[in-house]
Design an enzyme around this catalytic site. Structure first.
Site, PDB file in Angstrom:
ATOM      1  N   GLY A  25      40.861  43.805  33.575  1.00  0.00           N
ATOM      2  CA  GLY A  25      39.448  44.191  33.512  1.00  0.00           C
ATOM      3  C   GLY A  25      39.178  45.021  32.269  1.00  0.00           C
ATOM      4  N   GLY A  27      35.593  45.780  31.483  1.00  0.00           N
ATOM      5  CA  GLY A  27      34.234  46.311  31.611  1.00  0.00           C
ATOM      6  C   GLY A  27      34.112  47.048  32.931  1.00  0.00           C
ATOM      7  CD  GLU A  99      32.879  40.099  36.648  1.00  0.00           C
ATOM      8  OE1 GLU A  99      32.309  39.970  35.558  1.00  0.00           O
ATOM      9  OE2 GLU A  99      33.006  41.196  37.231  1.00  0.00           O
TER      10      GLU A  99
HETATM   11  C1  SIN Z   1      35.288  42.921  33.192  1.00  0.00           C
HETATM   12  O1  SIN Z   1      34.999  44.045  33.599  1.00  0.00           O
HETATM   13  O2  SIN Z   1      36.484  42.626  32.936  1.00  0.00           O
HETATM   14  C2  SIN Z   1      34.264  41.844  33.029  1.00  0.00           C
HETATM   15  C3  SIN Z   1      32.899  42.324  32.712  1.00  0.00           C
HETATM   16  C4  SIN Z   1      32.254  43.182  33.761  1.00  0.00           C
HETATM   17  O3  SIN Z   1      32.284  42.820  34.956  1.00  0.00           O
HETATM   18  O4  SIN Z   1      31.702  44.218  33.430  1.00  0.00           O
END
Ligand code: SIN
Length: 190
Positions: A25, A27, A99
């Site tokens: 992850g 974000g 997502e």
């Molecule tokens: C992530 O966090 O890896 C993907 C983007 C998000 O959900 O903010």
């Protein structure tokens, strides 16, 4: 590519026969781990940079007034730091829902330290997806983030939570910190 990537992602069966595997992850998945996981470790991926170039019509904005959330762009030599979670394959159904606004599952090597790496999964929103907004001047992106709200809360909180989480990980991400400092009302006007 439509706005909803759920069906497309379900056809990606790469980890179906694994007991567990690593999700990386970069974000909200760093600071909002609202899914079951077996283990989590700070990690990084190579050749990618984090950018607030993806539109959010479902979480941090609305179809009429989308917010901005992060995706990754290729940048040779760059490292993108985040959090890796060891999860079971059946957790992907709920992550695909979360997502679904343009993110596709993709495979990447996830690095834990100089020696240890594992094949992992990211959710990547490429410029081909319908919700992609792309680059804009910093002040324009900051103003959009300042204004946007969606079912998951304010776009400001998304950015500030990410900035705080990266800070706690000891990660210096120039793009994120510049954007956070450019938000109206944060005091550090650039
Ligand atoms: C992530 O966090 O890896 C993907 C983007 C998000 O959900 O903010």
């Amino acid at each position: 590519m439509t706005f909803d990537t759920t069906q497309h992602n379900r056809r990606m069966t790469h980890f179906d026969d694994h007991d567990s595997f690593w999700l990386f992850g970069y974000g909200s998945l760093i600071w909002k781990a609202d899914f079951p996981f077996l283990e989590r470790r700070p990690a990084w991926i190579r050749g990618w940079s984090r950018r607030f170039w993806q539109g959010s019509h479902d979480h941090r904005g609305t179809p009429d007034a989308p917010g901005r959330v992060v995706t990754l762009t290729r940048e040779p030599g760059a490292h993108c730091h985040g959090m890796a979670y060891r999860i079971r394959p059946d957790i992907l159904a709920q992550l695909d829902m979360r997502e679904k606004n343009g993110y596709l599952r993709a495979l990447v090597p996830v690095h834990f330290d100089a020696e240890q790496a594992a094949e992992g999964l990211i959710y990547l929103a490429t410029e081909e997806n319908a919700a992609f907004l792309g680059e804009a001047p910093l002040t324009v992106m900051a103003a959009q983030i300042d204004q946007a709200w969606g079912p998951s809360g304010s776009n400001r909180d998304y950015l500030l939570n990410l900035a705080r989480a990266l800070d706690e990980l000891g990660v210096d991400d120039h793009h994120v910190s510049m954007l956070a400092a450019s938000l109206p009302g944060t005091g550090t006007k650039l």
